[in-house]
Structures are given as structure tokens and as C-alpha cells.
Design an enzyme around this catalytic site. Structure first.
Site: not given
Ligand code: CP3
Length: 343
Positions: A151, A28, A77, A32, A41
């Protein structure tokens, strides 16, 4: 294994080759905690960012420009593949699926698709980012079958995975059909990412730690193994990441992966004891990045001491970087890992 002469240290470490310094990147890392990301964003939703190759490429590069990390991960994602499967996905702000999978009939309705059509934007973003990154290797990724299925069934994040476990344990046939669909799509999607230019791939089984070892072995391991085996001939290293896996790490590792991603609930050297001669990625507690520098410094030192110069170590967090993490602490960790692991 492909020829690794001149390969970047991250790729060499994945294949347990000698490296000049320990490679480091962060799950990640695009997100943010970075002002550049928050600025984008303000203008675009997460799905707009992910579905516009130029923007996804830009977000992928943001952490690379900010610090000398050893790999980039494509901005996408794990939930993107469920849309072309027929799930209605939105972020509010966390993920919500308006038509969750609750029955065998729901499973039958899920569509198979070709990622070169349904997820062409990710593949284009990979090709673009690869061109921009030069010598920095690019990691592609996908959710593992269990985490993706959770999910689809829950319809969003979950505390106890009640619906997922009820489905898995009470409707074993429908569960196997669901996992069968998810695993085929996931394997093909990851292969397409490699063809598009990804130089490594990571399978995220973020929520697999909610299972008992027996549940994992019986209901999940064969499906993860299918995906991981399908990638063996791809020539790129495969990282198999999970959290909460300490109680069944041997089984988790036996599903496959050149590199096993571990969280902080297990000492790094103890993890190595369980999985043997395999590369490991991990395992700093992401909350420690909020600590005062001396505390953070000693946590990083402890992990490097436990890695003890073994071949096949990639420094990372034990899970994704948290939104309010101070950027300067992330940068400090990169510098310390590189400086202290000089051979
Ligand atoms: O790693 C990276 O920088 C690449 C981008 C990436 C995102 N999601 C972007 C994202 C990666 C590798 C993921 C994987 C992901 N997504 C996982 C597995 C990794 C982990 O952390 O366990 C999971 C479970 C998800 C599902 C997901 N996407 C959730 C639960 C959420 C919301 C939770 C949160 O952090 O707010 C997202 C949204 C998401 N995906 C964001 C990002 C940068 C945040 C969204 C935003 O900008 O508001």
C-alpha cells in the site's frame, strides 16, 4: 503456553486444545453487510469510526450482538499505522495514499513512532471493547510487512503490484530498509494491543499471494518471521493469515504463527498435509455466502468433514466477508458450525 483452564473455545482451539464445539468468527465481520454499520457510516467516515474509541468499540460489538460468534475483532484498519509513519491516508472510498514511497529517500523519511502515542485510539478502543465483551475473546490485528509495504508503494489497492515488485526486485537495499521499519512498528503495535487487552492477534498478509515462492522466501519471509517471533512471548495466540498462499504454504507457515489462516483455493485437508501439527483457520469462499441455503450448507459440511474433528480448527472464511452478504446466511453458518461440531 498459558494455562487454558476455562479459556474460551476460540483461544483453546488456537492452541490445539480440546473444544466442545468448533469456534467460528469471520474476517471483516464488522462492516457494510450489517445495517447497524451502514447506519453509523451515514454519520461518520471510516477514519472517524476508527479514531473514536467509543465508536470503534460499538462497531466491534455489532456482530457479537447479532449472532453467537466465538470471537470479536477490534474495529480498526491495517492502514492506520502508516499515518503516524508520515503517509497521507484517505478513503475515497478505497484507500488512497497521496505521498507513496518510491525511492530510498522516501523510505528514510518514514517515521518510527510509539503506538501508545500515534495509535492510542486503537489501544483505548481495545480496552473499552474488552470490558464490554465479557467472556467473548477479542482479537487485535495488523497488516503484515509485505501487504503494508504494497500500500505504501502503490498508493492504494493494486491489480498486479507492478510498482511494489519493481521496488522489491530492483532496489533490494531500500526494500530491506522499508521492511525493517515496517516490521519494527508492526511488532511493537501488536505487543501494545496485547498489553491493552487483545486476547489473540492476527497478522494479515492479504496480498502476499501475488509473489512467487522464491520471492516470498527471499524478500518477505524473514520480515514476517521477525514480527511473529516477537509475539511468541506475549502469551496470546497469533494467527498468520494470507491469501493465494497454496503454492508456498510450507514457507508461509515456517515464518510462524500458532494458527495458519488459509483461503479456499486449497482444500482444508490438503493445507493440513502441508503444514503438519498446527492450528488452521479457514476457509469458506466468501462468495458462497451469497448462494442458496442448500449450496451454502453443503460447502460448510464439506469444510467440517475435511477438518475431521482435528484439534486446532477455527471456522472462518478464506478472506473477508463481502459488503452485500446476506446477514441471515452468516447467522446460519454460525449455527451449523456449532450444531454439527458438537462432541
Ligand atoms: O474484520 C473486521 O471486522 C475489523 C475491521 C477491519 C477493517 N479492515 C475495517 C474496514 C479489518 C480487519 C480490516 C483489515 C484490512 N483493511 C485489510 C486486510 C483484510 C483483507 O480484507 O484483506 C485490508 C487489505 C485493508 C485495507 C482496506 N480498508 C481496504 C482495501 C478498504 C476498502 C475496501 C473496501 O472494502 O471498501 C478498507 C476500508 C475498510 N476497512 C472498510 C472496513 C469496514 C470499509 C469502509 C467503509 O465502511 O466504507
Amino acid at each position: 503456553m498459558p494455562s487454558l483452564q476455562g479459556a474460551p473455545r476460540f483461544v483453546r482451539a488456537c492452541f490445539r486444545q480440546k473444544v466442545d464445539r468448533t469456534p467460528v468468527w469471520f474476517m471483516r465481520q464488522a462492516g457494510r453487510y450489517m445495517k447497524e454499520y451502514r447506519d453509523l457510516r451515514k454519520k461518520y467516515s471510516i477514519l472517524q469510526l476508527a479514531k473514536t474509541p467509543e465508536l470503534a468499540c460499538e462497531v466491534t460489538l455489532q456482530p457479537i450482538r447479532a449472532m453467537p460468534i466465538d470471537a470479536a475483532i477490534i474495529f480498526a484498519d491495517i492502514l492506520l499505522p502508516i499515518e503516524p509513519m508520515g503517509a497521507r491516508l484517505r478513503f475515497a472510498p478505497g484507500p488512497v495514499i497521496d505521498n507513496p514511497v518510491r525511492s530510498a529517500a522516501d523510505v528514510r523519511r518514514l517515521k518510527d513512532f510509539d503506538s501508545r502515542e500515534g495509535l492510542s485510539f486503537v489501544l483505548r478502543a481495545i480496552a473499552l471493547a474488552r470490558r464490554e465483551l465479557g467472556p467473548i475473546p477479542l482479537i487485535g490485528f495488523a497488516g503484515a510487512p509485505f501487504t503494508l509495504a504494497s500500500y505504501l508503494i502503490e498508493g492504494g489497492p493494486s491489480d498486479h503490484f507492478l510498482k511494489t515488485k519493481a521496488f522489491m526486485l530492483e532496489q533490494p537495499k531500500a526494500w530491506d530498509q522499508l521492511m525493517g521499519k515496517v516490521r519494527r512498528i508492526t511488532a511493537a503495535y501488536l505487543k501494545a494491543q496485547v498489553e491493552a487487552g487483545a486476547q489473540a492477534v492476527q497478522l494479515f498478509d492479504s496480498w502476499v499471494g501475488c509473489l512467487s515462492p522464491e520471492q516470498y522466501r527471499k524478500c518477505v519471509l524473514p520480515h514476517s518471521r521477525f514480527v511473529l517471533s516477537a509475539l511468541k512471548s506475549s502469551g496470546v495466540p497469533v494467527i498468520h493469515f494470507g491469501t493465494g498462499t497454496a503454492g508456498f504454504l510450507e514457507d508461509f507457515a515456517s515464518a510462524g504463527g500458532d494458527v495458519i489462516g488459509v483461503d479456499w483455493r486449497l482444500d482444508l485437508d490438503a493445507a493440513w498435509g502441508k503444514i503438519g501439527a498446527r492450528a488452521i483457520q479457514g476457509n469458506l469462499d466468501p462468495t458462497v455466502l451469497f448462494a442458496a441455503k442448500p449450496v451454502l450448507k453443503s460447502a460448510v459440511r464439506d469444510i467440517l468433514a475435511r477438518a475431521c474433528g482435528r484439534k486446532g480448527f477455527i471456522f472462518n472464511l478464506g478472506h473477508g466477508i463481502l459488503p452485500q452478504t446476506p446477514v441471515e446466511n452468516v447467522k446460519a453458518v454460525v449455527d451449523w458450525v456449532h450444531a454439527w461440531s458438537l462432541n
